[in-house]
Design an enzyme around this catalytic site. Structure first.
Site, PDB file in Angstrom:
ATOM      1  N   GLY A 110      -3.792   6.623  -0.774  1.00  0.00           N
ATOM      2  CA  GLY A 110      -4.012   6.829   0.146  1.00  0.00           C
ATOM      3  C   GLY A 110      -3.740   6.079   1.446  1.00  0.00           C
ATOM      4  N   ASP A 157       4.828   4.376   5.385  1.00  0.00           N
ATOM      5  CA  ASP A 157       6.073   5.050   5.063  1.00  0.00           C
ATOM      6  C   ASP A 157       6.328   4.200   4.161  1.00  0.00           C
ATOM      7  OD1 ASP A 157       7.062   7.009   7.303  1.00  0.00           O
ATOM      8  OD2 ASP A 157       8.031   4.768   8.578  1.00  0.00           O
ATOM      9  N   GLY A 158       5.959   3.224   3.779  1.00  0.00           N
ATOM     10  CA  GLY A 158       5.696   2.599   2.445  1.00  0.00           C
ATOM     11  C   GLY A 158       5.354   3.598   1.413  1.00  0.00           C
ATOM     12  N   HIS A 159       4.355   4.382   1.504  1.00  0.00           N
ATOM     13  CA  HIS A 159       4.324   5.452   0.148  1.00  0.00           C
ATOM     14  C   HIS A 159       4.934   6.466   0.056  1.00  0.00           C
ATOM     15  CE1 HIS A 159       0.559   3.785   1.101  1.00  0.00           C
ATOM     16  NE2 HIS A 159      -0.245   3.555   0.080  1.00  0.00           N
ATOM     17  N   LYS A 173       5.719  -4.778  -2.469  1.00  0.00           N
ATOM     18  CA  LYS A 173       4.728  -4.531  -1.937  1.00  0.00           C
ATOM     19  C   LYS A 173       3.282  -5.778  -2.912  1.00  0.00           C
ATOM     20  CE  LYS A 173       1.358  -5.147   0.493  1.00  0.00           C
ATOM     21  NZ  LYS A 173       0.046  -4.908   0.926  1.00  0.00           N
ATOM     22  N   LEU A 233       4.597  -2.855   5.030  1.00  0.00           N
ATOM     23  CA  LEU A 233       3.798  -2.066   5.605  1.00  0.00           C
ATOM     24  C   LEU A 233       3.191  -2.144   4.468  1.00  0.00           C
ATOM     25  CD1 LEU A 233       5.937   1.308   5.910  1.00  0.00           C
ATOM     26  CD2 LEU A 233       4.765  -0.778   7.859  1.00  0.00           C
ATOM     27  N   SER A 234       1.550  -1.872   4.964  1.00  0.00           N
ATOM     28  CA  SER A 234       0.114  -1.915   4.277  1.00  0.00           C
ATOM     29  C   SER A 234      -0.937  -1.126   4.575  1.00  0.00           C
ATOM     30  CB  SER A 234      -0.305  -3.441   4.008  1.00  0.00           C
ATOM     31  OG  SER A 234      -1.754  -3.345   2.958  1.00  0.00           O
TER      32      SER A 234
END
Ligand code: PAF
Length: 282
Positions: free
Chosen positions: A31, A35-37, A149, A184-185
């Protein structure tokens, strides 16, 4: 989008798709989606007719003193993003469904789990392997997608799938980055503005080291330079290492290599990695 919290309803939905001959993709997440997800979701839509996203903040992959309690939880916003993206099913298992009273099994992938992040976060990859094995059994996807990542996590999962003969295709999806290069993280949300400004030193130091190694600079010298840059930017380094891209052991000539780093800025631990490909410069 269906939101499902119990295994029976999940199984019924997936079984109906399978009966219709549809391919099913799984995107496992914890969750706090970004934007990476969403790049994983888009890749999943290209890979299969049906997309399941799981959200489960897995307590087994957090060590004592890590950020389990403060890990960002944004169920409503996440659910909206997934629904707008055309996801078919959101799998939201409660912790007592994943780990009921008496749960006693640990999935451990030796070797690739033991170095780098595995050495700095004991038990972390056992927690990941255990929950991912459960998610694979619950959803029974044809294909599952993970971000590059978390390169070592991807390598651990590929090993798990190969060793257990799981009939699941594993796709790695390239790291999504901010304009200045920061990967992104969900944990970037912890960074205060000053730390966020300093954090860009991580992808920059890795980029410089990657180009130097690719051009033939002695890897140890390039890694030492990267460590110096990170320390000067205020990072406390866990590791900066060049490793075999598959086993995460020492690099072997002629095999793909990966440059990986983990370092803390303030209280936030960031990781990043890059492919090192000398041939690309020929
Ligand atoms: O990468 C993550 O978000 C997690 O480690 C995963 C794969 C969902 C397992 O909890």
């Amino acid at each position: 989008m269906q939101t499902v919290r119990q295994p029976d309803a999940l199984r019924a939905a997936v079984a109906a798709w399978r009966a219709a001959g549809e391919r099913v993709a799984l995107v496992p997440t914890m969750g706090a989606l970004h934007d990476g997800h969403m790049a994983l979701v888009e890749a999943a839509k290209r890979a299969a007719q049906r997309v399941v996203v799981s959200i489960f903040v897995n307590p087994k992959q957090f060590g004592p003193g890590e950020d389990l309690a403060k890990y960002p939880r944004k169920e409503l916003a996440d659910s909206r993003m997934l629904s707008n993206a055309g996801v078919d099913l959101l799998w939201l298992p409660p912790v007592e469904v994943m780990y009921p009273e008496g749960f006693a099994t640990n999935v451990s992938v030796s070797g690739v789990s033991e170095v780098l992040d595995g050495a700095h976060r004991p038990g972390h990859f056992d927690g990941v392997a255990t929950v991912v094995a459960k998610l694979f059994n619950q959803v029974k996807p044809d294909v599952a997608l993970f971000g590059e990542k978390d390169w070592q996590q991807l390598a651990v999962i590929r090993r798990l799938v190969a060793d257990l003969d799981l009939d699941i295709e594993i796709q790695g999806v390239p790291t999504q980055r901010e304009d200045d290069g920061l990967a992104l993280s969900s944990r970037n949300a912890y960074l205060i503005p000053e730390e966020r400004a300093q954090a860009v030193a991580l992808p920059r130091a890795l980029g410089l080291a990657e180009r130097a190694i690719a051009k033939g600079t002695d890897p140890e010298a390039a890694l030492a330079q990267a460590r110096e840059t990170l320390t000067a930017a205020g990072f406390a380094i866990d590791y900066v290492a060049l490793a075999d891209a598959e086993t995460l052991g020492d690099p072997i000539e002629g095999r793909p290599m990966r440059l990986l780093a983990a370092a803390r800025i303030g209280g936030t631990r960031l990781i990043d990695n890059l492919a090192v490909n000398p041939a690309a410069l020929d």
